[in-house]
Design a protein around this motif. Sequence first.
Motif, PDB file in Angstrom:
ATOM      1  N   MET A  34       1.495  -9.118   9.907  1.00 60.21           N
ATOM      2  CA  MET A  34       1.262  -8.210   8.792  1.00 60.21           C
ATOM      3  C   MET A  34      -0.178  -7.729   8.804  1.00 60.21           C
ATOM      4  N   SER A  35      -0.350  -6.468   8.449  1.00 63.16           N
ATOM      5  CA  SER A  35      -1.683  -5.903   8.268  1.00 63.16           C
ATOM      6  C   SER A  35      -1.932  -5.787   6.776  1.00 63.16           C
ATOM      7  N   ILE A  36      -3.056  -6.362   6.349  1.00 66.12           N
ATOM      8  CA  ILE A  36      -3.430  -6.402   4.935  1.00 66.12           C
ATOM      9  C   ILE A  36      -4.733  -5.629   4.779  1.00 66.12           C
ATOM     10  N   VAL A  37      -4.811  -4.807   3.738  1.00 70.56           N
ATOM     11  CA  VAL A  37      -6.042  -4.072   3.440  1.00 70.56           C
ATOM     12  C   VAL A  37      -6.399  -4.266   1.969  1.00 70.56           C
ATOM     13  N   ARG A  38      -7.700  -4.150   1.694  1.00 69.69           N
ATOM     14  CA  ARG A  38      -8.156  -4.218   0.306  1.00 69.69           C
ATOM     15  C   ARG A  38      -8.639  -2.834  -0.096  1.00 69.69           C
ATOM     16  N   GLU A  39      -8.075  -2.342  -1.204  1.00 67.12           N
ATOM     17  CA  GLU A  39      -8.512  -1.086  -1.796  1.00 67.12           C
ATOM     18  C   GLU A  39      -8.672  -1.309  -3.285  1.00 67.12           C
ATOM     19  N   LYS A  77      -8.172  -4.888  -4.580  1.00 71.63           N
ATOM     20  CA  LYS A  77      -6.903  -5.614  -4.471  1.00 71.63           C
ATOM     21  C   LYS A  77      -6.370  -5.529  -3.041  1.00 71.63           C
ATOM     22  N   PHE A  78      -5.872  -6.668  -2.559  1.00 70.75           N
ATOM     23  CA  PHE A  78      -5.227  -6.690  -1.257  1.00 70.75           C
ATOM     24  C   PHE A  78      -3.801  -6.176  -1.382  1.00 70.75           C
ATOM     25  N   LYS A  79      -3.382  -5.414  -0.356  1.00 68.92           N
ATOM     26  CA  LYS A  79      -2.025  -4.873  -0.272  1.00 68.92           C
ATOM     27  C   LYS A  79      -1.549  -4.966   1.168  1.00 68.92           C
ATOM     28  N   VAL A  80      -0.240  -5.107   1.345  1.00 69.64           N
ATOM     29  CA  VAL A  80       0.347  -5.084   2.680  1.00 69.64           C
ATOM     30  C   VAL A  80       0.506  -3.616   3.081  1.00 69.64           C
ATOM     31  N   ILE A  81      -0.077  -3.230   4.215  1.00 61.92           N
ATOM     32  CA  ILE A  81       0.053  -1.850   4.681  1.00 61.92           C
ATOM     33  C   ILE A  81       1.059  -1.736   5.828  1.00 61.92           C
ATOM     34  N   GLN A  82       1.248  -2.825   6.572  1.00 62.39           N
ATOM     35  CA  GLN A  82       2.271  -2.815   7.623  1.00 62.39           C
ATOM     36  C   GLN A  82       2.821  -4.214   7.817  1.00 62.39           C
ATOM     37  N   ASP A  83       4.125  -4.263   8.052  1.00 58.39           N
ATOM     38  CA  ASP A  83       4.812  -5.511   8.385  1.00 58.39           C
ATOM     39  C   ASP A  83       5.579  -5.271   9.660  1.00 58.39           C
ATOM     40  N   HIS A  95       0.846  -1.191   0.000  1.00 57.82           N
ATOM     41  CA  HIS A  95       0.000   0.000   0.000  1.00 57.82           C
ATOM     42  C   HIS A  95       0.887   1.248   0.000  1.00 57.82           C
ATOM     43  N   ALA A  96       0.394   2.344  -0.517  1.00 58.99           N
ATOM     44  CA  ALA A  96       1.158   3.598  -0.570  1.00 58.99           C
ATOM     45  C   ALA A  96       1.611   4.060   0.815  1.00 58.99           C
ATOM     46  N   GLN A  97       0.868   3.716   1.862  1.00 57.41           N
ATOM     47  CA  GLN A  97       1.215   4.129   3.224  1.00 57.41           C
ATOM     48  C   GLN A  97       1.952   3.035   4.000  1.00 57.41           C
ATOM     49  N   PHE A  98       2.490   2.049   3.308  1.00 55.68           N
ATOM     50  CA  PHE A  98       3.188   0.922   3.933  1.00 55.68           C
ATOM     51  C   PHE A  98       4.365   1.376   4.801  1.00 55.68           C
ATOM     52  N   ARG A  99       4.603   0.589   5.857  1.00 55.95           N
ATOM     53  CA  ARG A  99       5.812   0.744   6.655  1.00 55.95           C
ATOM     54  C   ARG A  99       6.185  -0.592   7.275  1.00 55.95           C
ATOM     55  N   VAL A 100       7.463  -0.726   7.587  1.00 49.32           N
ATOM     56  CA  VAL A 100       7.977  -1.874   8.328  1.00 49.32           C
ATOM     57  C   VAL A 100       8.308  -1.400   9.730  1.00 49.32           C
ATOM     58  N   VAL A 101       7.911  -2.186  10.707  1.00 47.83           N
ATOM     59  CA  VAL A 101       8.339  -1.979  12.079  1.00 47.83           C
ATOM     60  C   VAL A 101       9.153  -3.226  12.427  1.00 47.83           C
ATOM     61  N   ALA A 102      10.447  -3.034  12.695  1.00 45.51           N
ATOM     62  CA  ALA A 102      11.335  -4.165  12.980  1.00 45.51           C
ATOM     63  C   ALA A 102      11.766  -4.117  14.438  1.00 45.51           C
ATOM     64  N   GLY A 141      16.670  -5.018  21.567  1.00 41.69           N
ATOM     65  CA  GLY A 141      16.189  -3.883  22.322  1.00 41.69           C
ATOM     66  C   GLY A 141      15.971  -2.625  21.503  1.00 41.69           C
ATOM     67  N   GLN A 142      16.303  -2.665  20.216  1.00 40.97           N
ATOM     68  CA  GLN A 142      16.097  -1.516  19.342  1.00 40.97           C
ATOM     69  C   GLN A 142      14.942  -1.789  18.392  1.00 40.97           C
ATOM     70  N   THR A 143      14.316  -0.721  17.911  1.00 38.30           N
ATOM     71  CA  THR A 143      13.219  -0.833  16.950  1.00 38.30           C
ATOM     72  C   THR A 143      13.499   0.109  15.787  1.00 38.30           C
ATOM     73  N   SER A 144      13.295  -0.395  14.579  1.00 34.44           N
ATOM     74  CA  SER A 144      13.438   0.422  13.380  1.00 34.44           C
ATOM     75  C   SER A 144      12.091   0.540  12.697  1.00 34.44           C
ATOM     76  N   VAL A 145      11.770   1.733  12.195  1.00 33.94           N
ATOM     77  CA  VAL A 145      10.577   1.959  11.384  1.00 33.94           C
ATOM     78  C   VAL A 145      11.077   2.438  10.026  1.00 33.94           C
ATOM     79  N   ILE A 146      10.665   1.725   8.977  1.00 39.10           N
ATOM     80  CA  ILE A 146      11.163   2.003   7.627  1.00 39.10           C
ATOM     81  C   ILE A 146       9.974   2.262   6.707  1.00 39.10           C
ATOM     82  N   SER A 147      10.001   3.382   6.011  1.00 34.47           N
ATOM     83  CA  SER A 147       8.930   3.743   5.074  1.00 34.47           C
ATOM     84  C   SER A 147       8.994   2.871   3.820  1.00 34.47           C
ATOM     85  N   ARG A 148       7.933   2.920   3.061  1.00 33.75           N
ATOM     86  CA  ARG A 148       7.844   2.158   1.810  1.00 33.75           C
ATOM     87  C   ARG A 148       8.967   2.539   0.850  1.00 33.75           C
TER      88      ARG A 148
END
Length: 128
Positions: free
Chosen positions: A105-110, A113-119, A35-42, A49-56
């Motif tokens: 993973m969060s999946i949305v349909r727009e 079509k289904f798209k991954v919006i967050q992992d 999805h256009a607003q996708f992001r990864v949270v690792a 102990g660290q967290t990374s947030v990465i944009s699409r």
Amino acid sequence: MGIEMENKSNIEDLVRDFFEAGDRQDSELFLQSTHAQFRVVASDYPAPGQTSVISRQDFAQLLRDGKLGGEPRKIEFRSIDSIGENAANVRVHLAGPSLDFDNTMSIVREEGKFKVIQDHARVAPRAG
């Protein structure tokens, strides 16, 4: 009412495409599956102990630059839980040569079509 079996199959195909994009460092397939607003949270990445947030766009660039992915992983689906007709949460485990991943993973349909919006991925060194 939840997501029908046909849609669950479509979601599984989407998730496989998403991870195949990472395994092959294929930024185009990655962009097609997200999805256009996708992001990864690792979680626990790049270190415990660290967290990374990465944009699409940043994630796609990391794939293009060969800084992420490139190792084939085996996917095990743990669950697919519908949130109505147009969304789902998917849990998977990925086993790679050097790293293990537990992803929600969060999946949305727009527009049909289904798209991954967050992992949200927890990354850990592979147990030897």
